[in-house]
Enzyme design. Sequence first.
Site: not given
Lengths: 257, 65
Positions: A96, A184
């Site tokens: 990531k 997020a």
Amino acid sequence: MASFYGFEPTNPLFLGTARYPSPAILAEAVKRSGAEVVTVSLRRESGGEGAGQAFWGLIRELGVKVLPNTAGCHTVKEAVTTAQMAREVFGTDWIKLEVIGEDDTLQPDVVGLIEAARILSDDGFQVFPYTTEDIVVAGRLVDAGCEVLMPWGAPIGSGRGLNNPYGLRTLRRHFPGIPLVVDAGIGLPSHAAQAMELGYDGILLNTAVARAGDPVAMAEAFALAIRAGRLAFEAQPIEARDMAAPSTPVMGKAFLA
Amino acid sequence: MTLLLNGAPHEIAGKTLAEALSELGYADRIVATAVNGDFVPVRRRAETALNEGDRVEVVAPMQGG
């Protein structure tokens, strides 16, 4: 279900492992969520303590795939080196990729992100880039070798949900064949459902579960919302309209005036 | 020689990264290493010579989002 570099999870929740009240609650939340992938990181470790070894043991017992991150990296060099270290420690080509450009919002430095994504893809990594909803940047990331894109919903840890649903919708329309994960800013299960209803392929979240009053229950709530959102997308929602449209047939109604 | 291990000075006798890690208590630990900002894989630790003032980073798995 979408394929993330060949991996096709039944449950497309990518769950973070940070900020839980205890390791036991983390483990229980992962189990209850049904997540098949969890995110992990790397931090300095002294020779004496071994905290990282215990954490890694706990994750391995859960039997889930890990997606290591480059959290906290502000330069291409830092992110690339961190990715290389993560590949060795965690034994996976998945990364990531975060290159942070600004500390108030933790907004990605998309210029550095594209450069790092190219270096890592060329080196055999399977990159999950943490990016914005910018379509041009997304195209450059795909050109750099990314087969998954992870636009933010809102700043990391803010819990604000989808700040720009229009931008996320257009990104989805523009890249119908690329697996997209909202990463997020998710605060509530309804935010996750909204993203899935837009046709997103997965949700990556951490704080919304870890910092909830009952992380284990919240983990299940997110799993249900993600499933509901996906089902709704596949069921082809109706278009919104400005004026009412009677749902009960008018024809044949008794004339009683 | 003195190394900067994870940002703090440490005196070590070893001449290579592998020796330094063993001396500092990392033997058998699952860790990754970098010297002066460059990744050093496990297989190259024994041949990686250290110099006075080198910055050595040793990292391990940690919780992340």
